[in-house]
Design a protein around this motif. Sequence first.
Motif, PDB file in Angstrom:
ATOM      1  N   GLN A 236       1.856  17.472  -9.492  1.00 42.46           N
ATOM      2  CA  GLN A 236       1.049  17.856  -8.351  1.00 42.46           C
ATOM      3  C   GLN A 236       0.283  16.704  -7.713  1.00 42.46           C
ATOM      4  OE1 GLN A 236       1.183  20.909  -6.965  1.00 42.46           O
ATOM      5  NE2 GLN A 236       2.841  21.211  -8.434  1.00 42.46           N
ATOM      6  N   SER A 237       0.003  15.646  -8.474  1.00 47.29           N
ATOM      7  CA  SER A 237      -0.736  14.529  -7.904  1.00 47.29           C
ATOM      8  C   SER A 237       0.076  13.244  -7.997  1.00 47.29           C
ATOM      9  CB  SER A 237      -2.062  14.323  -8.655  1.00 47.29           C
ATOM     10  OG  SER A 237      -2.672  13.116  -8.251  1.00 47.29           O
ATOM     11  N   LYS A 243      -4.476  13.998 -13.943  1.00 46.77           N
ATOM     12  CA  LYS A 243      -3.939  14.706 -15.098  1.00 46.77           C
ATOM     13  C   LYS A 243      -3.077  15.861 -14.624  1.00 46.77           C
ATOM     14  CE  LYS A 243      -7.772  13.657 -18.235  1.00 46.77           C
ATOM     15  NZ  LYS A 243      -8.798  14.226 -19.138  1.00 46.77           N
ATOM     16  N   ASP A 244      -2.111  16.222 -15.420  1.00 42.13           N
ATOM     17  CA  ASP A 244      -1.341  17.421 -15.151  1.00 42.13           C
ATOM     18  C   ASP A 244      -0.796  17.920 -16.479  1.00 42.13           C
ATOM     19  OD1 ASP A 244       0.845  15.078 -14.584  1.00 42.13           O
ATOM     20  OD2 ASP A 244       1.771  16.853 -15.456  1.00 42.13           O
ATOM     21  N   GLN A 332       1.383   6.689 -23.486  1.00 46.46           N
ATOM     22  CA  GLN A 332       0.529   6.552 -22.303  1.00 46.46           C
ATOM     23  C   GLN A 332       1.284   6.924 -21.033  1.00 46.46           C
ATOM     24  OE1 GLN A 332      -2.939   5.480 -22.993  1.00 46.46           O
ATOM     25  NE2 GLN A 332      -1.932   6.271 -24.825  1.00 46.46           N
ATOM     26  N   TRP A 333       1.218   8.217 -20.682  1.00 45.04           N
ATOM     27  CA  TRP A 333       2.005   8.695 -19.554  1.00 45.04           C
ATOM     28  C   TRP A 333       1.181   9.527 -18.592  1.00 45.04           C
ATOM     29  CZ3 TRP A 333       6.474   6.337 -19.173  1.00 45.04           C
ATOM     30  CH2 TRP A 333       6.972   5.732 -20.341  1.00 45.04           C
ATOM     31  N   LYS A 334       1.294   9.153 -17.322  1.00 46.20           N
ATOM     32  CA  LYS A 334       0.665   9.864 -16.215  1.00 46.20           C
ATOM     33  C   LYS A 334       1.753  10.129 -15.165  1.00 46.20           C
ATOM     34  CE  LYS A 334      -3.695   9.710 -17.655  1.00 46.20           C
ATOM     35  NZ  LYS A 334      -4.534  10.914 -17.835  1.00 46.20           N
ATOM     36  N   PRO A 354      11.396  19.548 -15.229  1.00 42.19           N
ATOM     37  CA  PRO A 354      10.188  20.311 -15.548  1.00 42.19           C
ATOM     38  C   PRO A 354      10.522  21.789 -15.792  1.00 42.19           C
ATOM     39  CG  PRO A 354      10.313  19.953 -13.190  1.00 42.19           C
ATOM     40  CD  PRO A 354      11.458  19.187 -13.789  1.00 42.19           C
ATOM     41  N   LEU A 355       9.804  22.385 -16.682  1.00 41.60           N
ATOM     42  CA  LEU A 355       9.931  23.832 -16.859  1.00 41.60           C
ATOM     43  C   LEU A 355       9.309  24.523 -15.668  1.00 41.60           C
ATOM     44  CD1 LEU A 355       9.026  24.177 -20.629  1.00 41.60           C
ATOM     45  CD2 LEU A 355      11.203  24.800 -19.595  1.00 41.60           C
ATOM     46  N   SER A 356       9.835  25.663 -15.314  1.00 49.52           N
ATOM     47  CA  SER A 356       9.281  26.397 -14.182  1.00 49.52           C
ATOM     48  C   SER A 356       7.851  26.827 -14.498  1.00 49.52           C
ATOM     49  CB  SER A 356      10.130  27.646 -13.894  1.00 49.52           C
ATOM     50  OG  SER A 356      11.453  27.286 -13.595  1.00 49.52           O
TER      51      SER A 356
END
Length: 356
Positions: A236-237, A243-244, A332-334, A354-356
């Motif tokens: 989303q960002s 963060k997501d 370390q993942w964004k 990505p999962l729905s």
Amino acid sequence: MKIEIGESLLQSYLKTVKECMLTQTNWKTAASWKTEKSNFEKAEYLFNRIQNHNDFSDVFKKSSLEQALKQAELDVVGVNNEKLYMIEVAFHENGLQYGGRLETKDRVCKKLLRAYLIGLAYFPNYKYEIIFASPKVNPATDETIRDYFSVLNKDFSDDEKVEFKYIANDDFEKEILVPTIQATLADSDSSELFLRSVKMLELFNMVNLSSSKTTRSFGSTPADLPTQRQNYSYMQSPSFGSKDATQFMVNGSPVGGKGPTVYAAVKYYVESHSGISFDELQNAFPDNMARPGFGKMVRRWEDVTPNEWSGSRFNKHPIFLSDGTRIAVSTQWKPDNMHSFIVGAQRLGIEIKPLS
């Protein structure tokens, strides 16, 4: 005449790095050319050796030496004093591929051996440096080519007459791309396609030719480009600091969030490539897949610093290679560097969704 960017780059490389005074792309033989009997006999002797070799007997299939020479062409040639450079270059965005691995190996070796035949038949008084270059070769294909390249050098190379070189992936960047760009600093010539491209990049500050060091931000990772960063819609960002909680699947199996997904993808790759070495693994998962951000992808267990362990920057569950080497995988993942990783993983044949 159509000139590919890879050919233009290698022509610039020969001119500026190897200091060749004469260079040409898309070089071909002419039907009117004649070869002296002694030169043809030397080429014929080599051709017969190739035809009777256990590993290379199929590269020319049913062709005769006359056909091989008549159909001969080279992507780039250059002359520097008594040395003749003969280069074949292949730029496939998804990785070098002429079919299967063995067919690709045969095509590469055929190009190199045919170049040697050309040298003996038409340029007998030169020493030869025969190069196959490609900026991207997938690990499995790269391993196959290198295995046969060792045989090629062992059975056909002659330090006094001919040297075969295979330059791909990181070596392509270090030995060809970066030195050629850096050599442009002292050269105002922009008549060649590649050099004009570099000059254009400089106009937009994507490469700095006024510095003693080349700024390489123009090609570090797919996530470096703003348009690609914006296309990362399911995160989303677009901000690295955001963060997501996106959950992913690796090759159709749910694995969890970003860190577990990266770990699962690396583990899958190791298990799918029996006997893979650490250097080969690091070539498949280079640090630019973890940028922007932490910028470290995989490390030998013993190379992780105490500070990195205490900061939980690497997964504390090692992945073991067949030679016993323990591998630590970054945690370390964004959104931004996860995008880089997914793009890189797709090129290795690993599907991450990505999962729905």
